[in-house]
Design a protein around this motif. Sequence first.
Motif, PDB file in Angstrom:
ATOM      1  N   THR A  31       0.796  -1.233   0.000  1.00 53.06           N
ATOM      2  CA  THR A  31       0.000   0.000   0.000  1.00 53.06           C
ATOM      3  C   THR A  31       0.826   1.280   0.000  1.00 53.06           C
ATOM      4  N   ASP A  32       2.055   1.235   0.478  1.00 53.21           N
ATOM      5  CA  ASP A  32       2.899   2.428   0.553  1.00 53.21           C
ATOM      6  C   ASP A  32       3.555   2.659  -0.814  1.00 53.21           C
ATOM      7  N   PRO A  33       3.309   3.800  -1.459  1.00 55.01           N
ATOM      8  CA  PRO A  33       3.904   4.045  -2.782  1.00 55.01           C
ATOM      9  C   PRO A  33       5.422   3.886  -2.804  1.00 55.01           C
ATOM     10  N   ALA A  34       6.098   4.243  -1.716  1.00 51.06           N
ATOM     11  CA  ALA A  34       7.555   4.095  -1.675  1.00 51.06           C
ATOM     12  C   ALA A  34       7.965   2.632  -1.715  1.00 51.06           C
ATOM     13  N   GLU A  35       7.143   1.751  -1.137  1.00 48.84           N
ATOM     14  CA  GLU A  35       7.420   0.317  -1.194  1.00 48.84           C
ATOM     15  C   GLU A  35       6.958  -0.285  -2.519  1.00 48.84           C
ATOM     16  N   LEU A  36       5.818   0.149  -3.005  1.00 48.83           N
ATOM     17  CA  LEU A  36       5.307  -0.350  -4.292  1.00 48.83           C
ATOM     18  C   LEU A  36       6.301  -0.094  -5.424  1.00 48.83           C
ATOM     19  N   HIS A  38       9.240  -0.625  -5.595  1.00 48.52           N
ATOM     20  CA  HIS A  38      10.256  -1.677  -5.697  1.00 48.52           C
ATOM     21  C   HIS A  38       9.744  -2.935  -6.379  1.00 48.52           C
ATOM     22  N   TRP A  39       8.414  -3.060  -6.583  1.00 48.19           N
ATOM     23  CA  TRP A  39       7.942  -4.325  -7.142  1.00 48.19           C
ATOM     24  C   TRP A  39       6.702  -4.202  -8.016  1.00 48.19           C
ATOM     25  N   ALA A 131       9.421 -10.149  -6.849  1.00 47.23           N
ATOM     26  CA  ALA A 131      10.097  -8.914  -6.445  1.00 47.23           C
ATOM     27  C   ALA A 131       9.579  -8.415  -5.099  1.00 47.23           C
ATOM     28  N   LEU A 132       8.278  -8.592  -4.842  1.00 44.09           N
ATOM     29  CA  LEU A 132       7.720  -8.245  -3.537  1.00 44.09           C
ATOM     30  C   LEU A 132       8.375  -9.075  -2.442  1.00 44.09           C
ATOM     31  N   ALA A 140      17.857  -7.752  -3.306  1.00 45.51           N
ATOM     32  CA  ALA A 140      17.529  -7.269  -4.654  1.00 45.51           C
ATOM     33  C   ALA A 140      16.771  -8.349  -5.415  1.00 45.51           C
ATOM     34  N   ALA A 141      15.796  -7.915  -6.189  1.00 40.48           N
ATOM     35  CA  ALA A 141      15.028  -8.859  -7.008  1.00 40.48           C
ATOM     36  C   ALA A 141      15.847  -9.275  -8.228  1.00 40.48           C
TER      37      ALA A 141
END
Length: 262
Positions: A31-36, A38-39, A131-132, A140-141
């Motif tokens: 839900t956090d755009p900063a986390e999204l 990444h994947w 990647a999540l 790293a993915a």
Amino acid sequence: MAELVTADERPALRVERRLKHAPEKVWRAITDPAELAHWFPAKVDVELRDGGAIRFTFPGEDTTTTGRVITADPPREFTFIWNDDTLRWLISPDGDGSLLEFTHTFGRGDPAIAKLAAGRTAAGWDVCLDALDARLAGRAAEQPEQWHDRMASYVAEFGLDHGEVLADGTIRFRRDLGWKPVEELRPLLPDEPGWHLVHDPGEGTRVEFTEPAGDDVPAQLARRHEQADRLFAATHGVDLPAWPPERVEAVKKHYAEHPTQG
């Protein structure tokens, strides 16, 4: 692995992932755009509330598509609409980690046409969810490889490679070819009548083949099936060899034992 199901008369993909992280951590990752970033396949801006706006921007594109949050219930459920499709993420405790249940319901247009994209969509979500998992683990993915093999495996598993015999005796194949423009794909078509490319801005490009059924329908279907497989591979830069005789016979036998009616 994803499975293709039907939900409320619409095609849908379902995936389950067991993650070694608490539901609260998984919730933040989805839900956090900063986390999204990444994947998830697009940049996301979201008003994290029921009815809130959610915006998607693909890398290298200036245009933004806007959807709507249906449910934001931390840390249990996040459901939203994206381009008429519904994406639902359910998180539940599972031992010392979490169970993530993801459903992508195709909401646009004719369900039979929408379903054709399930192979590439399932392959894409596999990569995103890998990647999540990597992001949650702090590593790293890995870069995805062999896209054709991934998609072709799902297309076959879901039965989206099969031809059908229509009520009027016409043989038909329909295959999703992704998002490449028609002009780029037309030179790859078999040099025979009956092959047509169709492009829809919301669905991508697909090939359709039709011809009257002949005296040996299983053999006819097997031949066109092979051509459709090789065309699909060619759109991804893969040159498939001709089917060996045993493969031809196996596919002919399948069509003889499982006649399909459209």
